[in-house]
Design a protein around this motif. Structure first.
Motif, PDB file in Angstrom:
ATOM      1  N   GLN A 250       0.831  -1.206   0.000  1.00  0.00           N
ATOM      2  CA  GLN A 250       0.000   0.000   0.000  1.00  0.00           C
ATOM      3  C   GLN A 250       0.864   1.255   0.000  1.00  0.00           C
ATOM      4  N   LEU A 251       1.930   1.234   0.806  1.00  0.00           N
ATOM      5  CA  LEU A 251       2.831   2.379   0.865  1.00  0.00           C
ATOM      6  C   LEU A 251       3.580   2.579  -0.448  1.00  0.00           C
ATOM      7  N   VAL A 252       4.022   1.476  -1.049  1.00  0.00           N
ATOM      8  CA  VAL A 252       4.755   1.559  -2.314  1.00  0.00           C
ATOM      9  C   VAL A 252       3.856   2.080  -3.420  1.00  0.00           C
ATOM     10  N   LYS A 253       2.632   1.589  -3.488  1.00  0.00           N
ATOM     11  CA  LYS A 253       1.695   2.052  -4.512  1.00  0.00           C
ATOM     12  C   LYS A 253       1.496   3.563  -4.431  1.00  0.00           C
ATOM     13  N   ALA A 254       1.414   4.064  -3.202  1.00  0.00           N
ATOM     14  CA  ALA A 254       1.153   5.488  -3.000  1.00  0.00           C
ATOM     15  C   ALA A 254       2.417   6.342  -3.070  1.00  0.00           C
ATOM     16  N   ASP A 255       3.579   5.697  -3.070  1.00  0.00           N
ATOM     17  CA  ASP A 255       4.847   6.429  -2.993  1.00  0.00           C
ATOM     18  C   ASP A 255       5.110   7.282  -4.231  1.00  0.00           C
ATOM     19  N   ARG A 256       5.414   8.542  -4.006  1.00  0.00           N
ATOM     20  CA  ARG A 256       5.843   9.448  -5.081  1.00  0.00           C
ATOM     21  C   ARG A 256       7.262   9.952  -4.826  1.00  0.00           C
ATOM     22  N   VAL A 257       7.754   9.699  -3.613  1.00  0.00           N
ATOM     23  CA  VAL A 257       9.044  10.257  -3.206  1.00  0.00           C
ATOM     24  C   VAL A 257      10.213   9.561  -3.893  1.00  0.00           C
ATOM     25  N   VAL A 258      10.259   8.233  -3.843  1.00  0.00           N
ATOM     26  CA  VAL A 258      11.386   7.505  -4.431  1.00  0.00           C
ATOM     27  C   VAL A 258      11.517   7.779  -5.930  1.00  0.00           C
ATOM     28  N   PRO A 259      10.438   7.682  -6.719  1.00  0.00           N
ATOM     29  CA  PRO A 259      10.592   8.000  -8.154  1.00  0.00           C
ATOM     30  C   PRO A 259      11.089   9.428  -8.399  1.00  0.00           C
ATOM     31  N   ALA A 260      10.588  10.387  -7.600  1.00  0.00           N
ATOM     32  CA  ALA A 260      11.014  11.782  -7.778  1.00  0.00           C
ATOM     33  C   ALA A 260      12.480  11.967  -7.400  1.00  0.00           C
ATOM     34  N   LEU A 261      12.900  11.323  -6.324  1.00  0.00           N
ATOM     35  CA  LEU A 261      14.296  11.423  -5.905  1.00  0.00           C
ATOM     36  C   LEU A 261      15.222  10.775  -6.922  1.00  0.00           C
ATOM     37  N   GLN A 262      14.811   9.646  -7.469  1.00  0.00           N
ATOM     38  CA  GLN A 262      15.623   8.994  -8.504  1.00  0.00           C
ATOM     39  C   GLN A 262      15.792   9.904  -9.716  1.00  0.00           C
ATOM     40  N   GLU A 263      14.695  10.505 -10.131  1.00  0.00           N
ATOM     41  CA  GLU A 263      14.765  11.392 -11.292  1.00  0.00           C
ATOM     42  C   GLU A 263      15.732  12.547 -11.036  1.00  0.00           C
ATOM     43  N   GLN A 264      15.651  13.129  -9.835  1.00  0.00           N
ATOM     44  CA  GLN A 264      16.539  14.225  -9.473  1.00  0.00           C
ATOM     45  C   GLN A 264      17.984  13.751  -9.392  1.00  0.00           C
ATOM     46  N   PHE A 265      18.191  12.560  -8.782  1.00  0.00           N
ATOM     47  CA  PHE A 265      19.532  12.012  -8.632  1.00  0.00           C
ATOM     48  C   PHE A 265      20.197  11.769  -9.981  1.00  0.00           C
ATOM     49  N   PHE A 266      19.477  11.115 -10.899  1.00  0.00           N
ATOM     50  CA  PHE A 266      20.060  10.804 -12.204  1.00  0.00           C
ATOM     51  C   PHE A 266      20.360  12.069 -13.005  1.00  0.00           C
ATOM     52  N   LYS A 267      19.531  13.078 -12.818  1.00  0.00           N
ATOM     53  CA  LYS A 267      19.779  14.353 -13.490  1.00  0.00           C
ATOM     54  C   LYS A 267      21.064  14.991 -12.969  1.00  0.00           C
ATOM     55  N   GLU A 268      21.244  14.980 -11.653  1.00  0.00           N
ATOM     56  CA  GLU A 268      22.443  15.564 -11.062  1.00  0.00           C
ATOM     57  C   GLU A 268      23.680  14.711 -11.360  1.00  0.00           C
ATOM     58  N   ALA A 269      23.491  13.386 -11.378  1.00  0.00           N
ATOM     59  CA  ALA A 269      24.625  12.496 -11.627  1.00  0.00           C
ATOM     60  C   ALA A 269      25.146  12.621 -13.051  1.00  0.00           C
ATOM     61  N   ALA A 270      24.311  13.069 -13.974  1.00  0.00           N
ATOM     62  CA  ALA A 270      24.734  13.238 -15.363  1.00  0.00           C
ATOM     63  C   ALA A 270      25.755  14.355 -15.515  1.00  0.00           C
ATOM     64  N   ASP A 271      25.710  15.340 -14.584  1.00  0.00           N
ATOM     65  CA  ASP A 271      26.662  16.448 -14.645  1.00  0.00           C
ATOM     66  C   ASP A 271      26.910  16.967 -13.228  1.00  0.00           C
ATOM     67  N   PRO A 272      27.781  16.302 -12.460  1.00  0.00           N
ATOM     68  CA  PRO A 272      28.011  16.685 -11.064  1.00  0.00           C
ATOM     69  C   PRO A 272      28.464  18.124 -10.876  1.00  0.00           C
ATOM     70  N   LEU A 273      29.071  18.727 -11.901  1.00  0.00           N
ATOM     71  CA  LEU A 273      29.527  20.111 -11.784  1.00  0.00           C
ATOM     72  C   LEU A 273      28.365  21.070 -11.556  1.00  0.00           C
ATOM     73  N   LYS A 274      27.180  20.647 -11.989  1.00  0.00           N
ATOM     74  CA  LYS A 274      26.019  21.519 -11.819  1.00  0.00           C
ATOM     75  C   LYS A 274      25.272  21.267 -10.522  1.00  0.00           C
ATOM     76  N   THR A 275      25.743  20.278  -9.757  1.00  0.00           N
ATOM     77  CA  THR A 275      25.107  19.982  -8.467  1.00  0.00           C
ATOM     78  C   THR A 275      25.518  21.039  -7.460  1.00  0.00           C
ATOM     79  N   LYS A 276      24.534  21.646  -6.801  1.00  0.00           N
ATOM     80  CA  LYS A 276      24.809  22.707  -5.851  1.00  0.00           C
ATOM     81  C   LYS A 276      25.670  22.191  -4.709  1.00  0.00           C
ATOM     82  N   GLN A 277      26.742  22.952  -4.402  1.00  0.00           N
ATOM     83  CA  GLN A 277      27.667  22.542  -3.338  1.00  0.00           C
ATOM     84  C   GLN A 277      27.480  23.431  -2.114  1.00  0.00           C
TER      85      GLN A 277
END
Length: 277
Positions: A250-277
């Motif tokens: 039930q929690l997994v079905k309703a989860d929006r956090v993990v998919p959103a975090l993954q999307e953000q992570f992969f975007k930042e991982a593609a160009d670490p120089l643009k990740t805010k330090q």
């Protein structure tokens, strides 16, 4: 199976048109239950892990609709290669099989995949496999079900059985659960034919991890003393595991956090120089 209430949650029973309905009803969520083929003392069958994890998954899916993948036994069992009946695939194959199975489930529309593991020998493998999912962008999220021990349930369980101090594999808990799930394949009269006592053959070796640790402890591939196991006690354990699994689904079905975090992570991982330090 034309109507939703009759829709099977077992993927092998779905027709292709039903599959579309199953995706929608499950919120694009699928369970892959992982077991293994290995010895469980002299009293339990080689497919014990497969049958138990299947029981948890099917009972849970009945309460909270989720598509359940068929029996999956391509997993880590190098520690039991000295015992008859063990099917031990290479590390490379088990990795590739699991990754490609997940990729294919996503290819067929699933966006959330839950691993329900029934074999303790997979724990280290699945931890690393889960972390490795971050190595490249993915459009699905992987969740591993890890049930927690319930002190109240365990107290009642011990009262119905006995205190099995070596209960590690094929012991009182696993045997009781099998007496609930598949009683016809349990040979309880054989539970004392081999020793399930911890041999502690490397206890003097401090500050060390070595892959031979399980064989050093339980060379018979049996940990525990299961003669007091019974179905009533097993039903307590199975029901508690299923309760937790239903809640997790039930929690997994309703989860929006993990998919959103993954999307953000992969975007930042593609160009670490643009990740805010």
């Amino acid at each position: 199976m034309g109507q939703a209430q009759d829709l099977s949650f077992r993927v092998e029973e779905l027709t292709a048109p039903d599959f579309i309905e199953a995706l929608e009803k499950s919120s694009k969520t699928c369970i892959i239950q992982i077991g293994v083929m290995e010895k469980h003392g002299a009293h339990l069958h080689l497919g014990t892990d497969l049958d138990l994890v299947r029981e948890y998954s099917l009972r849970a899916a009945e309460q909270e609709y989720t598509v359940v993948f068929p029996w999956y036994y391509f997993s880590q069992i190098n520690e039991a290669r000295h015992q008859l009946g063990t099917i031990s695939y290479s590390p490379e194959l088990i990795w590739k099989m699991l990754q490609e199975t997940l990729d294919e489930l996503h290819h067929n529309g699933f966006e959330k995949i839950i691993i329900v593991n029934g074999h303790g020998g997979n724990n280290a493998f699945l931890n690393y496999f889960g972390m490795a999912q971050l190595a490249e962008p993915r459009d699905y999220s992987l969740y591993w079900f890890r049930p927690e021990s319930n002190a109240e349930v365990m107290k009642k369980f011990v009262e119905l059985t006995h205190e099995d101090k070596n209960d590690a594999h094929g012991g009182t808990r696993e045997t009781s659960s099998m007496l609930t799930a598949e009683p016809d394949v349990v040979h309880l009269d054989r539970a004392t034919q081999q020793s399930g006592k911890n041999q502690q053959r490397i206890k003097e070796l401090k500050y060390v991890y070595t892959g031979i640790w399980w064989y050093a402890s339980y060379p018979n591939h049996y940990g525990g003393e299961a003669s007091a196991a019974n179905a009533e006690a097993g039903e307590l354990l199975v029901n508690e595991t299923v309760r937790q699994l239903v809640e997790m689904i039930q929690l997994v079905k309703a989860d929006r956090v993990v998919p959103a975090l993954q999307e953000q992570f992969f975007k930042e991982a593609a160009d670490p120089l643009k990740t805010k330090q």
